[in-house]
Every structure is written in structure tokens, then in C-alpha cells.
Write an enzyme that holds these catalytic residues in place. Structure first.
Site, mmCIF file in Angstrom:
data_model
loop_
_atom_site.group_PDB
_atom_site.id
_atom_site.type_symbol
_atom_site.label_atom_id
_atom_site.label_comp_id
_atom_site.label_asym_id
_atom_site.label_seq_id
_atom_site.Cartn_x
_atom_site.Cartn_y
_atom_site.Cartn_z
ATOM 1 N N ARG A 84 0.839 -1.199 0.000
ATOM 2 C CA ARG A 84 0.000 0.000 0.000
ATOM 3 C C ARG A 84 0.870 1.243 0.000
ATOM 4 N NH1 ARG A 84 -5.151 1.786 2.585
ATOM 5 N NH2 ARG A 84 -5.396 3.878 1.782
ATOM 6 N N ARG A 93 -5.936 1.912 -4.382
ATOM 7 C CA ARG A 93 -5.116 1.262 -3.376
ATOM 8 C C ARG A 93 -5.064 -0.252 -3.585
ATOM 9 N NH1 ARG A 93 -8.992 3.321 0.406
ATOM 10 N NH2 ARG A 93 -8.284 5.318 -0.333
ATOM 11 N N ASP A 96 -6.918 -1.926 1.378
ATOM 12 C CA ASP A 96 -7.363 -1.019 2.435
ATOM 13 C C ASP A 96 -8.057 -1.871 3.487
ATOM 14 O OD1 ASP A 96 -8.114 1.395 3.751
ATOM 15 O OD2 ASP A 96 -10.022 1.456 2.662
ATOM 16 N N ASP A 98 -10.085 -1.433 6.977
ATOM 17 C CA ASP A 98 -10.708 -0.474 7.892
ATOM 18 C C ASP A 98 -11.440 -1.212 9.004
ATOM 19 O OD1 ASP A 98 -9.863 1.643 6.310
ATOM 20 O OD2 ASP A 98 -11.750 1.778 5.197
HETATM 21 C C1 X6L Z 1 -19.336 12.794 -1.098
HETATM 22 C C2 X6L Z 1 -18.064 13.035 -0.657
HETATM 23 C C3 X6L Z 1 -19.741 11.489 -1.198
HETATM 24 C C4 X6L Z 1 -17.222 11.996 -0.325
HETATM 25 C C5 X6L Z 1 -18.894 10.455 -0.871
HETATM 26 C C6 X6L Z 1 -17.179 8.299 0.004
HETATM 27 C C7 X6L Z 1 -15.370 9.781 0.146
HETATM 28 C C8 X6L Z 1 -16.315 7.248 0.277
HETATM 29 C C9 X6L Z 1 -14.502 8.742 0.417
HETATM 30 C C10 X6L Z 1 -17.619 10.690 -0.417
HETATM 31 C C11 X6L Z 1 -16.716 9.577 -0.087
HETATM 32 C C12 X6L Z 1 -14.976 7.468 0.480
HETATM 33 C C13 X6L Z 1 -13.455 2.684 -1.595
HETATM 34 C C14 X6L Z 1 -14.148 3.489 -2.506
HETATM 35 C C15 X6L Z 1 -12.771 4.692 -1.381
HETATM 36 C C16 X6L Z 1 -13.776 1.301 -1.559
HETATM 37 C C17 X6L Z 1 -15.369 1.713 -3.295
HETATM 38 C C18 X6L Z 1 -14.083 6.321 0.792
HETATM 39 C C19 X6L Z 1 -12.601 6.439 0.749
HETATM 40 N N1 X6L Z 1 -12.615 3.458 -0.902
HETATM 41 N N2 X6L Z 1 -15.087 3.018 -3.360
HETATM 42 N N3 X6L Z 1 -13.705 4.750 -2.351
HETATM 43 N N4 X6L Z 1 -14.731 0.873 -2.428
HETATM 44 N N5 X6L Z 1 -16.300 1.210 -4.114
HETATM 45 O O1 X6L Z 1 -13.228 0.508 -0.790
HETATM 46 O O2 X6L Z 1 -14.529 5.232 1.101
HETATM 47 S S1 X6L Z 1 -11.963 6.112 -0.875
HETATM 48 MG MG MG Z 2 -11.491 2.800 3.456
HETATM 49 MG MG MG Z 3 -8.417 2.889 5.370
#
Ligand code: X6L
Ligand code: MG
Ligand code: MG
Length: 175
Positions: A84, A93, A96, A98
């Protein structure tokens, strides 16, 4: 093993399934971590930062004698071992890990917030979590998981990729 924790796994770089299974094997190789249950694997549309490849996501349930902070440290170590690199916030990534919940505890430290503060908004977490623990109550969330899940609007972005107990039996542990 004293403590029950749920951990979300995600990968969207390289061999995503290898990365996820390697992470589970790494976590469960720790003498103080035992795998109690695991979800199917889902392919999911990226959220947060959308211009990146599809993810594989799943959730595991573990029993552990580690403290929450010790578990966090071991998750971070496992992420590093699997290559990572933290570049873009919300970016691609290799793996991840969590921590979603730790017993029914509310933990707020500089390093760790549990329950994961945004878990209930994320279908890629809630769909696999509800698959293995539909009746779970989450500290600070006044509704049961199945109700929370029902109220999410982007579940079509979470599609089964490798079904647990499917014809193609999913076995996350190398023998
Ligand atoms: C508005 C603003 C709406 C921010 C949503 C949602 C930001 C999720 C970060 C958000 C917002 C995240 C994964 C991902 C990420 C994952 C999928 C996060 C952190 N990690 N998408 N995006 N799976 N499908 O593990 O979760 S980045
Ligand atoms: Mg995450
Ligand atoms: Mg994380």
C-alpha cells in the site's frame, strides 16, 4: 479470544482478489486473531473519487485478544506489507483495511475512530456487513443494519463478484 471486530477490505490495484485473500491470510496468521466469518466478495463502483478502477470489497468478522489500537497497527502493517502506498486521498489502493466496529465500543483517539464514522453511508461496506450480520446494532446508530441498508440509494453500485457458499466455493484461507 475476547474481542469481536468487523473489518472492511477493499482493493482496486493489481490482482484485487489476490490482494484481499493475502490480507486475510496475513491477518489470520497472527496468533491473537481468529477468523470468525466472512462475506461474499463484491465488485463495487468507486465512490469519493470516481475516476478510478472498480473495487473488490468484502467484510470479515474476527475474534482477537489484541486491543483496538493493536489491531489497527497490525492492519496498517499488513497494508504496508502488501505494498500500500498512500498517494491520492480516496485514490486507488492495493489494499485497504478499515476497522468498522470493535465489540460495541465507541473509540475516539487521534489514530482511530470506531465505529468507522462513515461506514453507514457506504453501500460497499453495508451490503457485505449486512450479509454476515444483519441484526448487528452499531453504537451511535439508532436503527438496525437492515433498515440502514434499505435506506441506501447506491446499492446498484455493489454487485456480487464471488459468492460465499456459491457453486464456486470461496475459500479465503490457503491450505
Ligand atoms: C461525497 C463526498 C460522497 C465523499 C462520498 C465516500 C469519500 C467514500 C470517500 C464521499 C466519499 C470514500 C473505496 C471506494 C474509497 C472502496 C469503493 C471512501 C474512501 N474506498 N469506493 N472509495 N470501495 N467502491 O473501498 O470510502 S476512498
Ligand atoms: Mg477505506
Ligand atoms: Mg483505510
Amino acid at each position: 479470544m475476547e474481542n469481536r471486530a468487523f473489518i472492511a477490505l477493499g482493493s482496486n490495484i493489481g490482482n484485487r482478489y489476490d490482494n484481499i485473500t493475502s490480507a486475510i491470510n496475513c491477518l489470520t496468521s497472527h496468533s491473537e486473531i481468529k477468523l470468525a466469518n466472512y462475506s461474499s466478495v463484491y465488485e463495487t463502483d468507486p465512490v469519493g473519487y470516481e475516476d478510478q478502477d472498480l473495487f473488490l470489497n468484502m467484510v470479515i468478522e474476527i475474534m482477537t485478544d489484541l486491543s483496538a489500537l493493536e489491531l489497527l497497527e497490525f492492519c496498517l502493517k499488513t497494508e504496508l506489507e502488501l505494498g500500500r502506498k498512500r498517494e491520492l486521498r480516496w485514490g486507488p489502493r492495493t489494499i485497504d483495511l478499515d476497522i468498522l466496529t470493535f465489540n460495541q465500543e465507541n473509540i475516539e483517539t487521534e489514530k482511530l475512530t470506531v465505529p468507522h464514522p462513515r461506514m453507514v453511508e457506504r453501500s460497499f461496506v453495508m451490503v457485505p456487513l449486512a450479509e454476515i450480520n444483519p441484526d448487528q446494532s452499531i453504537p451511535g446508530v439508532d436503527k438496525p443494519l437492515n433498515i440502514v441498508l434499505n435506506e441506501l440509494h447506491d446499492k446498484e453500485g455493489v454487485r456480487i463478484w464471488k459468492r460465499k457458499n456459491g457453486e464456486d466455493v470461496f475459500e479465503p484461507i490457503e491450505s
